[in-house]
Design a protein around this motif. Sequence first.
Motif, PDB file in Angstrom:
ATOM      1  N   PRO A 172       0.825  -1.224   0.000  1.00 22.58           N
ATOM      2  CA  PRO A 172       0.000   0.000   0.000  1.00 22.58           C
ATOM      3  C   PRO A 172       0.854   1.265   0.000  1.00 22.58           C
ATOM      4  O   PRO A 172       0.488   2.262  -0.593  1.00 22.58           O
ATOM      5  N   VAL A 175       1.882   2.061  -3.477  1.00 25.83           N
ATOM      6  CA  VAL A 175       0.752   2.617  -4.249  1.00 25.83           C
ATOM      7  C   VAL A 175       0.554   4.090  -3.907  1.00 25.83           C
ATOM      8  O   VAL A 175       0.321   4.920  -4.796  1.00 25.83           O
ATOM      9  N   ASP A 176       0.693   4.423  -2.631  1.00 28.37           N
ATOM     10  CA  ASP A 176       0.485   5.820  -2.203  1.00 28.37           C
ATOM     11  C   ASP A 176       1.438   6.794  -2.888  1.00 28.37           C
ATOM     12  O   ASP A 176       1.137   7.975  -3.000  1.00 28.37           O
ATOM     13  N   LEU A 179      -0.478   7.155  -6.443  1.00 27.07           N
ATOM     14  CA  LEU A 179      -1.933   7.093  -6.606  1.00 27.07           C
ATOM     15  C   LEU A 179      -2.574   8.432  -6.945  1.00 27.07           C
ATOM     16  O   LEU A 179      -3.388   8.536  -7.860  1.00 27.07           O
ATOM     17  N   GLN A 180      -2.185   9.479  -6.230  1.00 23.13           N
ATOM     18  CA  GLN A 180      -2.864  10.766  -6.447  1.00 23.13           C
ATOM     19  C   GLN A 180      -2.641  11.291  -7.858  1.00 23.13           C
ATOM     20  O   GLN A 180      -3.508  11.964  -8.412  1.00 23.13           O
ATOM     21  N   PHE A 181      -1.505  10.954  -8.455  1.00 19.01           N
ATOM     22  CA  PHE A 181      -1.227  11.426  -9.815  1.00 19.01           C
ATOM     23  C   PHE A 181      -2.026  10.640 -10.851  1.00 19.01           C
ATOM     24  O   PHE A 181      -2.229  11.086 -11.970  1.00 19.01           O
ATOM     25  N   TYR A 183      -5.103  10.052 -10.551  1.00 19.82           N
ATOM     26  CA  TYR A 183      -6.475  10.590 -10.569  1.00 19.82           C
ATOM     27  C   TYR A 183      -6.668  11.665 -11.632  1.00 19.82           C
ATOM     28  O   TYR A 183      -7.752  12.244 -11.741  1.00 19.82           O
ATOM     29  N   SER A 247      -1.301  23.381  -9.686  1.00 20.42           N
ATOM     30  CA  SER A 247      -1.877  22.704  -8.512  1.00 20.42           C
ATOM     31  C   SER A 247      -3.050  23.476  -7.936  1.00 20.42           C
ATOM     32  O   SER A 247      -3.987  22.881  -7.404  1.00 20.42           O
ATOM     33  N   LYS A 252      -9.009  17.807  -9.096  1.00 21.61           N
ATOM     34  CA  LYS A 252      -9.005  16.443  -8.557  1.00 21.61           C
ATOM     35  C   LYS A 252      -7.922  16.206  -7.507  1.00 21.61           C
ATOM     36  O   LYS A 252      -7.686  15.066  -7.104  1.00 21.61           O
ATOM     37  N   GLY A 253      -7.234  17.257  -7.102  1.00 22.26           N
ATOM     38  CA  GLY A 253      -6.202  17.112  -6.069  1.00 22.26           C
ATOM     39  C   GLY A 253      -4.970  16.363  -6.546  1.00 22.26           C
ATOM     40  O   GLY A 253      -4.249  15.766  -5.737  1.00 22.26           O
ATOM     41  N   ASP A 255      -2.255  17.648  -7.822  1.00 21.97           N
ATOM     42  CA  ASP A 255      -1.067  18.417  -7.434  1.00 21.97           C
ATOM     43  C   ASP A 255       0.111  18.186  -8.399  1.00 21.97           C
ATOM     44  O   ASP A 255       1.161  17.648  -8.014  1.00 21.97           O
ATOM     45  N   ALA A 257       2.301  20.165  -9.562  1.00 18.73           N
ATOM     46  CA  ALA A 257       3.557  20.834  -9.169  1.00 18.73           C
ATOM     47  C   ALA A 257       4.390  19.932  -8.258  1.00 18.73           C
ATOM     48  O   ALA A 257       5.614  19.883  -8.378  1.00 18.73           O
ATOM     49  N   LEU A 258       3.721  19.189  -7.376  1.00 17.51           N
ATOM     50  CA  LEU A 258       4.435  18.278  -6.478  1.00 17.51           C
ATOM     51  C   LEU A 258       5.118  17.178  -7.293  1.00 17.51           C
ATOM     52  O   LEU A 258       6.302  16.883  -7.088  1.00 17.51           O
ATOM     53  N   LEU A 262       9.144  16.542  -7.510  1.00 18.08           N
ATOM     54  CA  LEU A 262       9.691  15.255  -7.046  1.00 18.08           C
ATOM     55  C   LEU A 262      10.463  14.573  -8.170  1.00 18.08           C
ATOM     56  O   LEU A 262      11.514  13.964  -7.937  1.00 18.08           O
TER      57      LEU A 262
ATOM     58  N   GLY B  98      13.997  20.603  -5.871  1.00 17.28           N
ATOM     59  CA  GLY B  98      14.468  19.261  -5.585  1.00 17.28           C
ATOM     60  C   GLY B  98      13.431  18.439  -4.844  1.00 17.28           C
ATOM     61  O   GLY B  98      13.700  17.319  -4.415  1.00 17.28           O
ATOM     62  N   GLY B  99      12.248  18.996  -4.672  1.00 19.92           N
ATOM     63  CA  GLY B  99      11.163  18.271  -4.008  1.00 19.92           C
ATOM     64  C   GLY B  99      11.240  18.343  -2.489  1.00 19.92           C
ATOM     65  O   GLY B  99      10.524  17.620  -1.796  1.00 19.92           O
ATOM     66  N   LEU B 102       8.080  20.084   0.312  1.00 23.78           N
ATOM     67  CA  LEU B 102       6.780  20.168  -0.376  1.00 23.78           C
ATOM     68  C   LEU B 102       5.770  19.149   0.144  1.00 23.78           C
ATOM     69  O   LEU B 102       4.624  19.153  -0.279  1.00 23.78           O
ATOM     70  N   GLY B 106      -0.012  11.572  -1.348  1.00 21.95           N
ATOM     71  CA  GLY B 106      -0.909  10.758  -0.514  1.00 21.95           C
ATOM     72  C   GLY B 106      -2.214  10.512  -1.232  1.00 21.95           C
ATOM     73  O   GLY B 106      -2.267  10.549  -2.458  1.00 21.95           O
ATOM     74  N   ARG B 107      -3.259  10.263  -0.458  1.00 22.84           N
ATOM     75  CA  ARG B 107      -4.584  10.032  -1.061  1.00 22.84           C
ATOM     76  C   ARG B 107      -5.393  11.316  -0.932  1.00 22.84           C
ATOM     77  O   ARG B 107      -5.742  11.700   0.176  1.00 22.84           O
ATOM     78  N   PRO B 108      -5.673  11.986  -2.076  1.00 22.15           N
ATOM     79  CA  PRO B 108      -6.368  13.277  -1.990  1.00 22.15           C
ATOM     80  C   PRO B 108      -7.780  13.152  -1.442  1.00 22.15           C
ATOM     81  O   PRO B 108      -8.483  12.178  -1.740  1.00 22.15           O
ATOM     82  N   TYR B 112      -9.467  18.886  -1.590  1.00 19.29           N
ATOM     83  CA  TYR B 112      -8.301  18.724  -2.456  1.00 19.29           C
ATOM     84  C   TYR B 112      -7.298  19.868  -2.359  1.00 19.29           C
ATOM     85  O   TYR B 112      -6.909  20.445  -3.373  1.00 19.29           O
ATOM     86  N   ALA B 114      -3.804  21.345  -2.338  1.00 17.06           N
ATOM     87  CA  ALA B 114      -2.543  20.835  -2.876  1.00 17.06           C
ATOM     88  C   ALA B 114      -1.474  20.806  -1.790  1.00 17.06           C
ATOM     89  O   ALA B 114      -1.260  21.802  -1.102  1.00 17.06           O
ATOM     90  N   SER B 116       1.736  20.585  -2.197  1.00 14.15           N
ATOM     91  CA  SER B 116       2.944  21.349  -2.536  1.00 14.15           C
ATOM     92  C   SER B 116       2.800  22.845  -2.235  1.00 14.15           C
ATOM     93  O   SER B 116       3.792  23.547  -2.112  1.00 14.15           O
ATOM     94  N   LEU B 117       1.558  23.311  -2.134  1.00 11.10           N
ATOM     95  CA  LEU B 117       1.347  24.735  -1.840  1.00 11.10           C
ATOM     96  C   LEU B 117       1.146  24.917  -0.337  1.00 11.10           C
ATOM     97  O   LEU B 117       0.245  25.619   0.106  1.00 11.10           O
TER      98      LEU B 117
END
Lengths: 288, 147
Positions: A172, A175-176, A179-181, A183, A247, A252-253, A255, A257-258, A262, B98-99, B102, B106-108, B112, B114, B116-117
């Motif tokens: 899990p 997956v985390d 997962l959000q990307f 969506y 973002s 749909k959350g 994000d 930019a994150l 990364l 470089g991340g 931020l 996770g699970r949005p 929602y 963000a 990173s903000l």
Amino acid sequence: MEQVKVAEQSDAKHTEKAHKQEKETLRSSVTLRVFRANRKTSEHAHFDTIEVPVQRWTTVLDALLYAKSYKDSSIGIRYSCRMASCGSCGMKINGIPRLACYTKVSELSGSSITIEPLSNFPHIRDLVTDFTQFFKHHHDVKPYILGDDPVAPANSGQGAEGETYTENIQTPEDVDKYLQFSYCIKCGLCYSACPTVATDTKFPGPQALAQAYRYTADTRDADTKSRLNVLDDRHGIWRCHFAGSCSSVCPKGVDPALGIQLLRGHLLGFSKNENRVAEKKRKTLDLL
Amino acid sequence: MTSLEDRNNREGLRAWLNPSRYGWERISYWLQRLTGVGLLGYFIGHIYETSSLTRGPDAWQAMLSLTQTPLGHMILILVIGMSTYHSVNGIRLIFAHGGKGLGKPGRPDYPYDAVSLNYRQRSGIWVALILAAVAMLYGAMVLFGED
């Protein structure tokens, strides 16, 4: 305890949502300023003003469809699911890219609502734009799991012609990481809000870059290098300057930019290689 | 048939010049570009100014006297502010690019927000702005205080 904590966080979010609802502007009708132009016939671009009745729950898409049904049937709109799942009804509402089906009229201030087609997409007619280039950028980053042959000498099920197949085991936690990307509904709002896309047609855009991260972070992917070679270009991932607009408009959350930062951290060697970590885990499991 | 370029709907430089629609990160992006261009302009002017040394002490003194005016002082104060903001925000961006700082994917969950903000990295923008203001104030005290 963990469940209680999650429930408390959920309550806090709903309270926050309730506070947002207090900012509603309730009215019985609203004036839509709808962008009208047909580039194919070189029609002069202008705004049509249409008055439509609204309720508290009326979305901008509802208002547009009312206008199309009862006031002017020639308005060009693209929409499908009406529930923020398909990503078809992206448009600029009061200057900000939003989904028309996900934006209530009551959450917008002012006596009129200005509706325009998404910026940074070639215009077709009225509120409809061309997504060809957007989807090409998406396709270019290879948005699928690469390289790993499912055939492996493992003690799992038998495949065709005596080949053996093995599962791609993921925890899990694995997956985390992506997962959000996954969506992403490809609505193009992030692409429209991005200031780099606004000036560089070769820049893949937030959507494509976030999808590149989604597959790079997937422990089942075995050929990250070929995907990163596409992005490691002067018009590639380095052109993102973290304006964060992608973002802030994502419905749909996801994000993006994150994901981009990364992925760049991965390219710069700031973060560990998730695939190598997963490979080590798999080898340890095999030994056990 | 109209070509794709003819129907181009790109915002172009208008997207850079209007930072007010998307929040603090977009304003920071705009300021970083603006201060970068401003510092480049100052750098070119500075090279031109110091190159007057090659024409002798009189030319150098004449050039120097141009900066010893209220307008010259105002420009220098602006340069102090621009360089402070550009440097401090640049450090924030090095980490963000470089991340770092931020948050984690996770699970949005609705509404929602963000990750990173987040407040942590956003506070870097405010620190850059505050330090630039303090540096400008100190510069003003030094430049205008000696009269």
